[in-house]
Write an enzyme that holds these catalytic residues in place. Structure first.
Site, PDB file in Angstrom:
ATOM      1  N   HIS A   1       0.842  -1.200   0.000  1.00  0.00           N
ATOM      2  CA  HIS A   1       0.000   0.000   0.000  1.00  0.00           C
ATOM      3  C   HIS A   1       0.882   1.257   0.000  1.00  0.00           C
ATOM      4  O   HIS A   1       0.669   2.180  -0.797  1.00  0.00           O
ATOM      5  CB  HIS A   1      -0.926  -0.020   1.222  1.00  0.00           C
ATOM      6  CG  HIS A   1      -1.641   1.275   1.464  1.00  0.00           C
ATOM      7  ND1 HIS A   1      -2.937   1.496   1.052  1.00  0.00           N
ATOM      8  CD2 HIS A   1      -1.240   2.420   2.067  1.00  0.00           C
ATOM      9  CE1 HIS A   1      -3.284   2.737   1.394  1.00  0.00           C
ATOM     10  NE2 HIS A   1      -2.283   3.312   2.016  1.00  0.00           N
ATOM     11  N   GLU A   2       1.900   1.275   0.864  1.00  0.00           N
ATOM     12  CA  GLU A   2       2.795   2.434   0.920  1.00  0.00           C
ATOM     13  C   GLU A   2       3.556   2.605  -0.397  1.00  0.00           C
ATOM     14  O   GLU A   2       3.754   3.725  -0.871  1.00  0.00           O
ATOM     15  CB  GLU A   2       3.782   2.307   2.085  1.00  0.00           C
ATOM     16  CG  GLU A   2       3.141   2.253   3.470  1.00  0.00           C
ATOM     17  CD  GLU A   2       2.265   3.469   3.761  1.00  0.00           C
ATOM     18  OE1 GLU A   2       2.574   4.551   3.251  1.00  0.00           O
ATOM     19  OE2 GLU A   2       1.268   3.327   4.482  1.00  0.00           O
TER      20      GLU A   2
ATOM     21  N   HIS B   1       1.527   4.448  -2.873  1.00  0.00           N
ATOM     22  CA  HIS B   1       1.609   5.909  -2.773  1.00  0.00           C
ATOM     23  C   HIS B   1       2.825   6.421  -3.560  1.00  0.00           C
ATOM     24  O   HIS B   1       2.776   7.474  -4.194  1.00  0.00           O
ATOM     25  CB  HIS B   1       1.745   6.355  -1.311  1.00  0.00           C
ATOM     26  CG  HIS B   1       0.461   6.300  -0.547  1.00  0.00           C
ATOM     27  ND1 HIS B   1      -0.700   6.880  -0.997  1.00  0.00           N
ATOM     28  CD2 HIS B   1       0.151   5.744   0.652  1.00  0.00           C
ATOM     29  CE1 HIS B   1      -1.665   6.689  -0.109  1.00  0.00           C
ATOM     30  NE2 HIS B   1      -1.175   5.991   0.896  1.00  0.00           N
TER      31      HIS B   1
ATOM     32  N   GLU C   1      -5.884   7.053  -1.048  1.00  0.00           N
ATOM     33  CA  GLU C   1      -5.871   5.829  -0.231  1.00  0.00           C
ATOM     34  C   GLU C   1      -6.497   4.660  -1.004  1.00  0.00           C
ATOM     35  O   GLU C   1      -5.975   3.554  -0.992  1.00  0.00           O
ATOM     36  CB  GLU C   1      -6.618   6.047   1.093  1.00  0.00           C
ATOM     37  CG  GLU C   1      -5.938   7.034   2.029  1.00  0.00           C
ATOM     38  CD  GLU C   1      -4.478   6.699   2.298  1.00  0.00           C
ATOM     39  OE1 GLU C   1      -4.129   5.508   2.384  1.00  0.00           O
ATOM     40  OE2 GLU C   1      -3.672   7.645   2.404  1.00  0.00           O
TER      41      GLU C   1
ATOM     42  N   ASP D   1      -4.582   1.270  -2.110  1.00  0.00           N
ATOM     43  CA  ASP D   1      -5.142  -0.046  -1.778  1.00  0.00           C
ATOM     44  C   ASP D   1      -5.247  -0.922  -3.030  1.00  0.00           C
ATOM     45  O   ASP D   1      -4.887  -2.102  -3.009  1.00  0.00           O
ATOM     46  CB  ASP D   1      -6.540   0.105  -1.152  1.00  0.00           C
ATOM     47  CG  ASP D   1      -6.475   0.498   0.318  1.00  0.00           C
ATOM     48  OD1 ASP D   1      -5.379   0.437   0.912  1.00  0.00           O
ATOM     49  OD2 ASP D   1      -7.533   0.868   0.877  1.00  0.00           O
TER      50      ASP D   1
HETATM   51 ZN   LIG Z   1      -2.123   5.301   2.646  1.00  0.00          ZN
END
Ligand SMILES: [Zn+2]
Length: 415
Positions: A277-278, A281, A355, A359
């Site tokens: 997930h990070e 980003h 977000e 995901d």
């Molecule tokens: Zn996040």
């Protein structure tokens, strides 16, 4: 006092009423759903934990309402109550150069503001967090944090304020453009330097040393094309039991940070999913996008400041009798949030969009069910509510509510 006073008071009353109404909705909505764990979480979150999340959310929201009323009084005291005018007069009495006077006025207002908010941060850390079992801080650590922040303000903040005031005074009508350029340069430097220079003043960062986990993580990073100085574990447990993970910095200083508290509670597969997930980003350039929108918003704000700083009604309408560059800056910082609160849902929405995208990336690169599993654990251990008021959440939440988020993860897995 003039018609701008009336506009300011109306905007202040409107934003305070709106904030209180949203908070009241949150308190009652969370209370209404306190007795039942949402169906999709029933097997994974015990009722006891659901109660704790509801109580924790309600206490924090209620304290937020009191703090809001206090901050409003303080703002009125600074402006129409004559607080800033008094502070300004006191420093002018010292007969220093304009830049020094201005820097002293701004810094002392910031210090007084921090002291006035101190009861709330003390109460939050040592009463609320303590009661819910999150606090790990001590009075000594709290004081040393405050002193370090003061020191940073003196070393970094003071020269920056002085430079801005000097530009305002010396560079003609387009000063706001130059101040913006300096501010952006500073933001970029801080962004880059923060993880390596500032953050270690407050926490210890150690490289992740679990060999098996490291191998797993390296494989994922290679797959995602991420090169960095690495994955760090932060001793978040020094201050609090809350756990988190984040992505920070850029260029050769970019890194992913896990709180030690989070690592303790997640399985390796779940850690991998959170990392994915990070990395999402990073791959989707969310930091660059956020930086660009910050730049655009700051430019608009400084152009506005460039205009109001030249208007006598701006000062007189806010209780300041003698216009100056530093009063323009200070008043603007104090009053702008009153007018921009209305934009909050747009910023929150953008953040939630990122977000969702991160995901989706994690689902594609790693495992959606492990990510969902990790999120449930994080929500449970942080006592985050699963049932926020939809409107409150739309306004304030940088992350989507858990049920929406997890539902979307499962939808992505099927797609
Ligand atoms: Zn996040």
């Amino acid at each position: 006092m003039n018609s701008f006073t009336a506009i300011f008071l109306a905007a202040l009353a409107g934003s305070v009423a709106l904030r209180l109404w949203l908070a009241w909705r949150q308190v009652s909505h969370v209370g209404k759903y306190r007795e039942k764990v949402p169906a999709s979480f029933a097997s994974r979150i015990p009722l006891e934990d659901h109660h704790k999340a509801a109580d924790y959310t309600r206490v924090n929201t209620r304290i937020g309402m009191v703090a809001l009323l206090w901050d409003t009084l303080v703002l009125l005291g600074w402006t129409l109550g004559g607080g800033l005018d008094w502070l300004d007069g006191a420093w002018r009495g010292a007969a220093l150069t304009p830049v020094v006077t201005g820097t002293a006025v701004i810094l002392s207002a910031m210090v007084v503001g921090t002291l006035l908010d101190l009861p709330f941060s003390l109460y939050h850390t040592f009463v609320v967090e303590e009661r819910f079992g999150f606090n790990r801080s001590t009075p000594a650590l709290f004081v040393s944090d405050l002193l370090k922040q003061g020191l940073l303000l003196a070393i970094i903040g003071a020269p920056l304020i002085a430079l801005a005031l000097w530009i305002m005074q010396a560079s003609g009508a387009l000063w706001w453009l130059y101040v913006w350029a300096v501010w952006m340069g500073f933001t970029l430097v801080m962004f880059w330097a923060w993880p390596a220079v500032i953050a270690p003043l407050f926490n210890k960062f150690s490289p992740l040393d679990d060999a098996g986990l490291k191998l797993r993580i390296q494989a994922l990073m290679d797959k995602c094309g991420f090169r960095s100085k690495g994955i760090f574990v932060m001793d978040g447990s020094r201050r609090s039991g809350h756990g988190n993970a984040y992505f920070t910095g850029f260029g050769n200083n970019k890194r992913i940070v896990f709180f030690d508290t989070l690592l303790e509670s997640l399985e390796p597969a779940e850690i991998e999913a959170v990392l994915a997930h990070e990395l999402g980003h990073f791959r989707l350039k969310h930091i660059q996008k956020r930086l660009l929108s910050t730049m655009a918003l700051s430019l608009a704000a400084l152009a506005l400041l460039g205009w109001v700083a030249g208007q006598d009604w701006f000062y007189h309408g806010l209780g300041v009798s003698q216009p100056s560059t530093w009063m323009a800056l200070l008043l603007f910082m104090l009053v702008l949030p009153v007018f921009t609160f209305i934009l909050q849902p747009l910023l929150s929405r953008l953040s939630r969009k990122h977000e969702f995208e991160a995901d989706a990336y994690a689902v594609a690169q790693s495992s959606g069910s492990d990510l969902a599993q990790a999120l449930v654990k994080m929500y449970r251990e942080n006592a985050s509510t699963l049932t926020p008021d939809p409107l409150y959440s739309a306004w304030h939440d940088s992350h989507p509510p858990a049920p929406v988020r997890i539902e979307r993860i499962y939808a992505n897995m099927k797609a």
